[in-house]
Design an enzyme around this catalytic site. Structure first.
Site, short mmCIF file in Angstrom:
data_model
loop_
_atom_site.label_atom_id
_atom_site.label_comp_id
_atom_site.label_asym_id
_atom_site.label_seq_id
_atom_site.Cartn_x
_atom_site.Cartn_y
_atom_site.Cartn_z
N LYS A 1 -80.11 -3.82 34.07
CA LYS A 1 -79.70 -5.38 34.89
C LYS A 1 -82.11 -5.34 35.14
O LYS A 1 -81.86 -6.43 35.80
CB LYS A 1 -79.55 -5.07 35.79
CG LYS A 1 -78.35 -5.39 36.22
CD LYS A 1 -77.42 -5.15 37.05
CE LYS A 1 -76.51 -4.27 37.36
NZ LYS A 1 -75.38 -4.14 38.91
N GLU B 1 -75.32 -9.37 35.76
CA GLU B 1 -75.20 -7.90 35.58
C GLU B 1 -76.34 -7.63 33.70
O GLU B 1 -76.71 -8.85 34.14
CB GLU B 1 -73.92 -8.15 35.05
CG GLU B 1 -72.92 -8.05 36.78
CD GLU B 1 -71.89 -7.89 36.67
OE1 GLU B 1 -70.90 -6.71 36.39
OE2 GLU B 1 -71.31 -8.64 37.66
N HIS C 1 -87.83 -24.51 43.48
CA HIS C 1 -88.03 -23.53 43.37
C HIS C 1 -89.32 -22.23 43.18
O HIS C 1 -88.34 -22.07 40.99
CB HIS C 1 -87.15 -22.85 44.63
CG HIS C 1 -87.41 -21.53 45.39
ND1 HIS C 1 -87.93 -21.46 46.91
CD2 HIS C 1 -87.70 -19.87 45.11
CE1 HIS C 1 -88.19 -20.13 47.10
NE2 HIS C 1 -88.24 -19.25 46.05
N ARG D 1 -82.66 -16.92 47.50
CA ARG D 1 -82.76 -16.12 48.35
C ARG D 1 -83.94 -14.74 49.01
O ARG D 1 -83.50 -14.24 49.83
CB ARG D 1 -80.99 -15.49 47.82
CG ARG D 1 -80.34 -15.25 49.03
CD ARG D 1 -79.20 -14.87 48.14
NE ARG D 1 -78.17 -13.77 49.35
CZ ARG D 1 -76.93 -13.63 49.18
NH1 ARG D 1 -76.32 -13.45 47.90
NH2 ARG D 1 -75.93 -12.73 49.82
#
Length: 279
Positions: A59, A3, A101, A119
Site C-alpha cells: 500500500k 488497499e 486541506h 485525519r
DNA sequence: CCTGCTACCTGATGGC
DNA sequence: TGCCATCAGGTAGCAG
C-alpha cells in the site's frame, strides 16, 4: 485510499504527471504528516531532486529520486491532489473558505502534487534507501506481482497458525490486502475467516489464490474507470459497491446462498462473512 | 519469536 | 437541533 488496487490506480495515474519532473520546493503545512521524521528532513532531502520512477509496494506509493526516495502511505483516508502551480496551491490550500486541506506539497517544475489527509494518519517520508523504511522492508510478496503464485501462497499458509483473516491482513506475508479485500477474497473462496491458515489443503490454497487475484483485478479495473482526478479535491473512488459481494452487507442476504451476512470483530476490525457457505 | 491490544486522528452517521 | 456513541479501507509500538 486504502488497499492495493486503489494505490495502484493512483500510481498509474500519477506516473505521467510527475515522472522525470524536478522537485523545486517541498511545503510541509502539517508537520504531523512527516512524523516521526521532521518536516525539514523531508524537505531538505527531497528539494531539488528529480523524480525518476513512480512505483508501488503493497500500500506504499514510492517516488524514487535521483538520490533516495519518498514514501507515501495513505492509511485510511489519505489522498493526492494536483494544482497547476505554486500560486494556485497557496491560494486554495488550507484557507478557511476553500476547504481544501493539504498536508504536504511537492512543487514541481510543472505542477504541484499535494498529499492530504484530514485525519492525519497518512505519512510522507524521505529515505536514503528503501531498506531504511521498516514498513516497506517488512512487506511480503506483493499481491499483484508475478511472484505471488498459488505455490508461494500455499507455503506461507502452511507456516502460519493464524486465522485466515489475520493472515491476509498481515502485510509481511502478502502485501497489499486490507480489510475490504480480505473479506471479499474469503467470501469468493468460501473460507470462514476464522479458519486457521495451516489447515488449507493445496487445492484450497489454489482456490484462495485465485479469489485474491480476481478480487484485486476487478477492484483495480473499477478504480481506473474512472481514473482518480487529483485536480478535484472531492475526488474519490466511485462504484466500488458494484464489485463488493460481502463487505458492508451485514444483515443482507448472501449473494450465493441467501443466508444473512454476519459482521464480527476480528483482530479489532469488522469482518463480514456468510456463516453458511464459508467453511 | 509470535500474538493481541491500544493509540494515533478526524469526520460522517444514526439514535435519542 | 444538539449531543453522544459508534464506525471508518491501517499500522507502529508495546506488553505478555
Amino acid at each position: 485510499m486504502p488497499e492495493l488496487p486503489e494505490v495502484e490506480a493512483v500510481a498509474r495515474t500519477l506516473r505521467p504527471l510527475v515522472q522525470s519532473r524536478r522537485i523545486r520546493c517541498v511545503h510541509v503545512f502539517h508537520p504531523i504528516a512527516t512524523k516521526p521524521q521532521t518536516a525539514s528532513h523531508v524537505a531538505r532531502h527531497a528539494q531539488g531532486q528529480r523524480i525518476l520512477i513512480v512505483d508501488r509496494k503493497g500500500k506504499y506509493l514510492l517516488l524514487i529520486l535521483g538520490h533516495g526516495l519518498l514514501t507515501m502511505h495513505f492509511r485510511l483516508d489519505g489522498q493526492l491532489l494536483w494544482f497547476a502551480n505554486g500560486k494556485e496551491l497557496l491560494k486554495r490550500a488550507n484557507q478557511n473558505k476553500s476547504n481544501v486541506h493539504v498536508d504536504v506539497a511537492l512543487e514541481l517544475d510543472k505542477g504541484v502534487l499535494g498529499f492530504a489527509d484530514r485525519r492525519h494518519f497518512g505519512r510522507v517520508h524521505f529515505w536514503e534507501s528503501g531498506e531504511d523504511c521498516s514498513g516497506l522492508s517488512v512487506l511480503g510478496i506483493d499481491a499483484l506481482s508475478r511472484d505471488f503464485t498459488s505455490g508461494q501462497l500455499a507455503q506461507l499458509l502452511a507456516a502460519s497458525k493464524r486465522p485466515l483473516k489475520d493472515f491476509l491482513l498481515d502485510q509481511s506475508y502478502v502485501a497489499g490486502i486490507g480489510n475490504i479485500y480480505s473479506c471479499e477474497s474469503l467470501w469468493h473462496a468460501r473460507f470462514n475467516p476464522r479458519r486457521r491458515a495451516n489447515t488449507l489443503q493445496s487445492q484450497e490454497a489454489r482456490r484462495l489464490h485465485k479469489a485474491i487475484v480476481s478480487v484485486l483485478a476487478r477492484a483495480l479495473e473499477c478504480c481506473l474507470h474512472p481514473a482518480p482526478d487529483f485536480r478535484n479535491p472531492e475526488w474519490w473512488f466511485q462504484g466500488l459497491e458494484r464489485v463488493l459481494r460481502v463487505y458492508g452487507r451485514e444483515g443482507k442476504p448472501c449473494r450465493r446462498c441467501g443466508e444473512p451476512i454476519r459482521r464480527r470483530e476480528q483482530g479489532g476490525r469488522s469482518t463480514y462473512y456468510c456463516g453458511r457457505c464459508q467453511k
